[in-house]
Enzyme design. Structure first.
Site, PDB file in Angstrom:
ATOM      1  N   TYR A  11      31.029  38.293  42.991  1.00  0.00           N
ATOM      2  CA  TYR A  11      32.054  37.590  43.770  1.00  0.00           C
ATOM      3  C   TYR A  11      33.323  37.504  42.924  1.00  0.00           C
ATOM      4  CZ  TYR A  11      33.865  34.149  47.125  1.00  0.00           C
ATOM      5  OH  TYR A  11      34.602  33.489  48.077  1.00  0.00           O
ATOM      6  N   TYR A  54      38.990  44.876  48.917  1.00  0.00           N
ATOM      7  CA  TYR A  54      38.283  45.261  50.154  1.00  0.00           C
ATOM      8  C   TYR A  54      38.549  44.256  51.270  1.00  0.00           C
ATOM      9  CZ  TYR A  54      33.917  44.814  52.942  1.00  0.00           C
ATOM     10  OH  TYR A  54      32.994  44.602  53.928  1.00  0.00           O
TER      11      TYR A  54
END
Lengths: 383, 128
Positions: free
Chosen positions: A279, A327
Site C-alpha cells: 500500500y 495506477y
C-alpha cells in the site's frame, strides 16, 4: 493446531470506474459494478453471496447499504472501517466466519468517486484533538514526519524517495488500466509542488475514482468455479498506534508483526515471495514496508529499492500495477493491492506479468502507518 | 471526588490555561505519557497523576506544510525530557532551522478557540 493455510481461496476479482467514474454515477453505483464483475469473474451470482463486507467514507453502514443495493439478504455482515487497510482485514474476518460455518461466499467491495466529487481525499476522520492545533495536513504531513525521521536516522535520500515514484510509474506504463502513464523522472518528482516537506505532490498517491471487489470462499467450493483458485496461505494483523504522535518509533511499523504472523501461518519467508504488492499511499511507505516485511534490513530500504531494483526487470517486483502512486487511489486502496496480488498469482497480467509466480504478498495500511494487514497468497502449486 | 476522578482532558486543559504543559505519570510502573487518560497504557493501573513538564525537549521529527494561501509553517514531534512525546510547532526561528535534534523549550500556550485545544508551542532552547 488448526491452520488456515490453503483452506480459503479468492475466486473472483474486478475493478470498475477506475480513474474517472461514468458521469453521474454514485460511489455505490461503481461499487455495485465492481461487485457484479467480480462475481462474473468467479462464475457466481449475487444469489450465491451470503456474506457482505464493505467500508466507506461515504456510507456509514457500508455493508448494509451495499447488500440493500444489490438485493442481498446476507447472514453475515461486516462494515469494519479501520482506514485504507479495511478490505484486506475483511479477508481475514471472512476466513474466520467461513471457518466457523457462519457463511460460505463473501463479497468484499469498495468504491469512491472522490475525484469527481471534490478532487481531494474524502474522509470521515476527525483531527486528533492534541494534534489539531498545529494543523498538520492530514494524512500527508504524518507520512512526511516519518520520512524526515527515516532520512535523519538512516541517511535515506530525497532521490531514493523519488525513485520509488519513478519505478511505480514504470510499472504503470505496462498497465493499460493505470491512471498516470506519462514519463516521470526523479527530477520531476523532486521539483513538483511541495506539499509537506520532504514530500511533494508526486510523492503522494493519486486522487481518483474507482471501485474494487473480491470474492472469497472455501477451498472446496473454489474447486469447481471458473477461475483457478488463489489460496490464502497466511494472514497477519497488527496495530500499535492510531495517531502519529503516539507511534513509538516512526521508522518501524506494525507491519513487522503482521508480516511475521502471515509468514508463520504460511510457513514461508521473504525469500519465497514472487511478487510484492504494498500500500504505497506515499513514497516512504514502500521503503518502510520493504524493511518491515524482511526484504531488506531496517534502514536499508532506500538503497535496496534504488537503481531500478523494484522496477520492471529489477530484482524484486513491487507494486506491479503502478501502485497508489500511478495506477489508482480512490481514498482507500487496499482492495486494489489485493486484486493485483491475485492477478499476478493467477498469471493474467499480460505485459507486466512476472514469470512463474506461485506466491504473492499483499500489505494493507490504514490511518497513518496505523492498522497493518499482511496477506500471503499462493496458486495451486503451493497447497 | 478525588483528583483521579476528574475528567482527564479537563485537568490537562486547566493546567494548559495556567501556562503549564502537563503529562501523566503512573504511580505503579513509573510510565510517563501524554495524552491524558484514566489509566496507564503501559500497565493499566488507574493510579496515574498529572505532573507539569519543565518544558525542555528535542525535535524528534519535522515537516513544513506548504499551502497556496499562507506562508509555510513547521509541524514537529517533540520528545520532552520527562520521556513523553507531543506534536507541536517551533516559533522564533526559520523553518529551515527547525531540524531533528534541535533543543527546544516551551515558549507558551496558545489559547484554544472554536473547540480547538490550547496549544503548547516551543522555541529554540537557547532563545531568550
Amino acid at each position: 493446531m488448526w491452520s488456515l493455510r490453503g483452506r480459503m481461496a479468492i475466486v473472483g476479482v474486478a475493478e470498475a470506474g477506475l480513474g474517472v467514474a461514468p458521469k453521474g454515477w454514485t460511489p455505490m453505483d461503481v461499487t455495485a459494478e465492481a461487485s457484479l464483475r467480480a462475481l462474473a469473474d468467479a462464475g457466481l451470482s449475487v444469489r450465491d453471496v451470503d456474506g457482505v463486507f464493505s467500508a466507506s467514507a461515504y456510507y456509514q453502514m457500508a455493508s448494509v447499504e451495499l447488500a440493500e443495493y444489490l438485493g442481498i439478504k446476507p447472514r453475515y455482515t461486516d462494515s469494519t472501517q479501520i482506514g485504507g487497510s479495511s478490505f484486506m482485514t475483511h479477508v481475514e474476518h471472512a476466513v474466520g466466519a467461513i471457518s466457523a460455518g457462519l457463511m460460505d461466499v463473501a463479497l468484499i467491495a469498495y468504491g469512491s468517486t472522490q475525484r469527481t466529487d471534490s478532487g481531494r481525499l474524502v474522509t470521515q476522520a476527525k483531527p486528533f484533538a492534541y494534534e489539531e492545533p498545529f494543523r498538520p495536513r492530514h494524512p500527508v504531513s504524518m507520512y512526511s514526519l516519518v520520512a524526515s525521521r527515516h532520512m535523519h536516522q538512516y541517511g535515506t535520500t530525497r532521490e531514493q524517495l523519488a525513485e520509488v515514484a519513478v519505478q511505480a510509474r514504470a510499472w504503470a506504463r505496462l498497465n493499460a488500466a493505470a491512471f498516470e502513464r506519462g514519463p516521470l523522472s526523479i527530477q520531476d518528482v523532486i521539483t513538483s509542488r511541495m506539499i509537506s516537506e520532504p514530500l511533494t505532490s508526486r510523492d503522494c498517491c493519486l486522487v481518483t475514482d474507482g471501485a474494487g471487489a473480491v470474492i472469497i470462499t472455501s477451498a472446496e467450493r473454489a474447486r469447481d468455479l471458473k477461475q483457478p483458485p488463489v489460496y490464502l496461505l497466511g494472514t497477519g494483523t497488527a496495530h500499535w498506534h492510531r495517531h502519529i504522535s503516539q507511534m513509538p518509533d516512526l521508522t518501524v511499523t506494525a507491519a513487522v508483526e503482521s508480516g511475521q504472523r502471515a509468514y508463520a501461518r504460511a510457513g514461508l519467508g521473504p525469500a519465497d515471495i514472487d511478487t510484492v504488492q504494498l500500500y504505497d499511499a506515499f513514497t516512504i511507505n514502500t521503503i518502510v514496508f520493504l524493511e518491515d516485511l524482511g526484504f531488506c534490513r531496517k534502514g536499508e530500504g532506500g538503497p535496496f529499492s534504488a537503481n531500478g531494483a523494484i522496477a520492471p526487470g529489477g530484482r524484486l517486483p513491487v507494486n506491479t500495477n503502478g501502485g497508489g502512486l500511478s495506477y489508482c487511489h480512490p481514498g482507500m486502496y487496499s482492495i486494489f493491492v489485493l486484486i493485483e496480488a491475485v492477478r499476478q498469482t493467477r498469471g493474467e497480467c499480460g505485459e507486466r506479468q512476472i514469470k512463474d509466480v506461485e506466491v504473492s504478498l499483499a500489505q494493507g495500511n490504514g490511518g497513518v502507518f496505523s492498522s497493518q494487514i499482511t496477506l500471503i497468497l499462493g496458486n495451486g502449486a503451493t497447497v | 471526588m478525588s483528583d483521579e476522578r476528574k475528567a482527564p482532558a479537563a485537568e490537562y486543559v486547566r493546567r494548559l490555561d495556567a501556562g503549564h504543559l502537563a503529562y501523566q505519570e503512573c504511580r505503579d510502573c513509573g510510565h510517563r505519557f501524554h495524552y491524558p487518560r484514566i489509566s496507564c497504557p503501559s500497565c493499566s493501573s488507574r493510579a496515574v497523576e498529572f505532573r507539569d513538564s519543565r518544558g525542555l525537549g528535542t525535535v524528534y521529527a519535522r515537516t513544513v506544510v506548504h499551502s497556496r494561501n499562507e506562508p509555510p509553517y513547521n509541524v514537529v514531534l517533540v520528545d520532552l525530557d520527562e520521556g513523553f512525546r507531543i506534536m507541536s510547532r517551533v516559533d522564533g526561528v526559520a523553518n529551515d532551522a527547525v531540524q531533528i535534534g534541535l533543543r527546544v523549550r516551551l515558549k507558551g500556550i496558545e489559547p484554544g478557540r472554536d473547540g480547538v485545544m490550547p496549544a503548547p508551542v516551543f522555541q529554540p532552547a537557547e532563545a531568550r
